[in-house]
Write an enzyme that holds these catalytic residues in place. Sequence first.
Site, short mmCIF file in Angstrom:
data_model
loop_
_atom_site.label_atom_id
_atom_site.label_comp_id
_atom_site.label_asym_id
_atom_site.label_seq_id
_atom_site.Cartn_x
_atom_site.Cartn_y
_atom_site.Cartn_z
N ARG A 1 40.36 45.70 45.30
CA ARG A 1 40.58 45.45 43.87
C ARG A 1 41.86 46.08 43.32
NH1 ARG A 1 37.76 46.87 40.21
NH2 ARG A 1 37.91 45.01 38.95
N GLY B 1 30.23 37.35 33.61
CA GLY B 1 31.51 37.74 33.02
C GLY B 1 31.51 38.96 32.14
N TYR C 1 32.25 43.46 43.86
CA TYR C 1 33.55 43.01 44.38
C TYR C 1 34.21 44.11 45.22
CZ TYR C 1 32.40 39.52 40.95
OH TYR C 1 31.72 38.57 40.24
N CYS D 1 49.15 49.49 56.98
CA CYS D 1 50.59 49.29 57.01
C CYS D 1 51.00 48.23 55.99
CB CYS D 1 51.02 48.87 58.41
SG CYS D 1 50.48 50.07 59.62
N GLU D 2 50.84 48.57 54.72
CA GLU D 2 51.21 47.70 53.60
C GLU D 2 51.53 48.62 52.43
OE1 GLU D 2 51.06 44.29 53.04
OE2 GLU D 2 50.09 43.66 54.92
N GLU E 1 24.15 34.53 34.67
CA GLU E 1 24.59 34.82 36.04
C GLU E 1 25.42 36.10 36.08
OE1 GLU E 1 26.97 31.38 36.88
OE2 GLU E 1 25.25 30.05 37.12
N PRO E 2 24.88 37.23 35.62
CA PRO E 2 25.69 38.45 35.65
C PRO E 2 25.86 38.95 37.08
CG PRO E 2 23.45 38.99 35.02
CD PRO E 2 23.51 37.49 35.15
N GLY E 3 27.04 39.45 37.40
CA GLY E 3 27.27 40.04 38.71
C GLY E 3 27.72 41.49 38.54
N ARG E 4 28.97 41.62 38.10
CA ARG E 4 29.56 42.95 37.92
C ARG E 4 28.70 43.86 37.05
NH1 ARG E 4 35.16 43.58 38.27
NH2 ARG E 4 35.35 41.35 37.90
C1 LIG Z 1 31.83 35.16 39.65
C2 LIG Z 1 30.82 34.35 38.94
C3 LIG Z 1 29.80 34.96 38.20
C4 LIG Z 1 29.69 36.45 38.03
O1 LIG Z 1 30.72 37.00 37.28
P1 LIG Z 1 30.66 38.54 36.84
O2 LIG Z 1 31.92 38.75 36.12
O3 LIG Z 1 30.54 39.34 38.08
O4 LIG Z 1 29.46 38.69 35.96
C5 LIG Z 1 28.87 34.14 37.59
N1 LIG Z 1 28.93 32.79 37.69
C6 LIG Z 1 29.90 32.17 38.39
C7 LIG Z 1 29.91 30.70 38.47
C8 LIG Z 1 30.88 32.92 39.03
O5 LIG Z 1 31.84 32.31 39.71
#
Ligand SMILES: *Cc1c(COP(=O)(O)O)cnc(C)c1O
Length: 422
Positions: free
Chosen positions: A314, A239, A375, A346-347, A275-278
């Site tokens: 996005r 997050g 994403y 076409c949107e 659990e970092p993603g972004r």
């Molecule tokens: C989407 C998600 C993440 C990653 O979130 P980011 O904002 O990309 O860091 C981590 N844990 C869970 C359970 C998620 O659904």
Amino acid sequence: MDHFAYRDGVLHAESVSMTRIAEAVGTPFYVYSSATLTRHLTVFTEAFAGLDALVCFATKANGNKAVLNLLGKLGAGADVVSVGEMHHAIAAGIPVDRIIFSGVGKTRDELAAALTAGIFQINVESLPELESLSQVAVEMGVEAPVSIRVNPDVAADTHEKITTGRKENKFGIEWINAPAIYKRAQALPGIAVKGVAVHIGSQILDLAPFRATFQRLRDLILQLRVEGIHLERVDLGGGLGVPYRRSDPSSPPPADYAAMVKEVLGDLGIKIVCEPGRLIAGNAGMLVSKVIYVKEGESRSFLILDAGMNDLVRPAMYEAFHDILPVDEPAADAENAPVDVVGPICETGDLFARQRLLPPIPADALVAFATAGAYGAVMASTYNGRPLIPEVLVDGDRFAVVRRRPTLEEMTALESLPDWRC
Ligand SMILES: *Cc1c(COP(=O)(O)O)cnc(C)c1O
């Protein structure tokens, strides 16, 4: 910090120019920087030095096998939200003892697949899921390593579609029911209670909601100890937000985040999972597209690109902002003018930016969408019969196509006519 910059008047990913990649693979394409991915993961991991911490990259942000493989080699695990992502992470070489399975609607088949693979942790989000998992585990004669995802009822100041930690959201066990579900989990066969998990949303730029959440987790962990339930892990979710505007690179540094985690949870003697993603992938990728036409209208000018909302959704889905950079560096005295940057779909919603101030960009020129590494490709579709676009990984002065563009034949290969028409 990222490794995208102008060199000799052309935008580069590390030492490779965007034009070189465009000549090799055509447009549009996604390009990821190995050095940036490495840097982001390393900075985040090092911020937790001194704590027993495991960083599981959120695969849903960027599921490319080469990206997962690179992060895995640097020590990352994976947070997956479907059996498809789990398969992908394992195929990319992420060890199963670093894989976490999250998600609000895991099917019994998915739970069984996770148990067969022997992953590190399953994050359970409801009582019915817990009961299903118990049955599946008993049938298989194994114990499921479980963390309970709780919903801390904390509002994070982010887009409505990416806030997940309020009690009206579908995610996690309601806070008030958390102690009871731990008792239930302990009593169920086939369930090994390991920890507690949260994930309060995405693109959060303020540490306060994280701190409030982790404080609640601390209280819960201590309360459970009194009741004889000793958790060995706490999973903080992801997050943490990233800067989407290159002119304003402010976002909470991972070091500040980690220092806050240490302050709130550091003395509990418990393993910390993140659990970092972004944060890892966002600024490590760009989407490069070609201007097909420049349309000058009475009241508006449009840049019509060969990338559309199916390639990068996005802006259409979250009103998200992406910086748009001309690949050819604009002259220092170039005058910016407002232009609508749109795709060919076409949107009406196929609009990347409204009245964006950009220097003159002619037809056939390339533009790059910044902060498209998370994403982006994962959310792409083939809407309007458009093939998924290639993904390219750069490493220094070399690059590799890590997902090729399918042929039109491949795109229709899974379809067939019904027997009765034959
Ligand atoms: C989407 C998600 C993440 C990653 O979130 P980011 O904002 O990309 O860091 C981590 N844990 C869970 C359970 C998620 O659904």
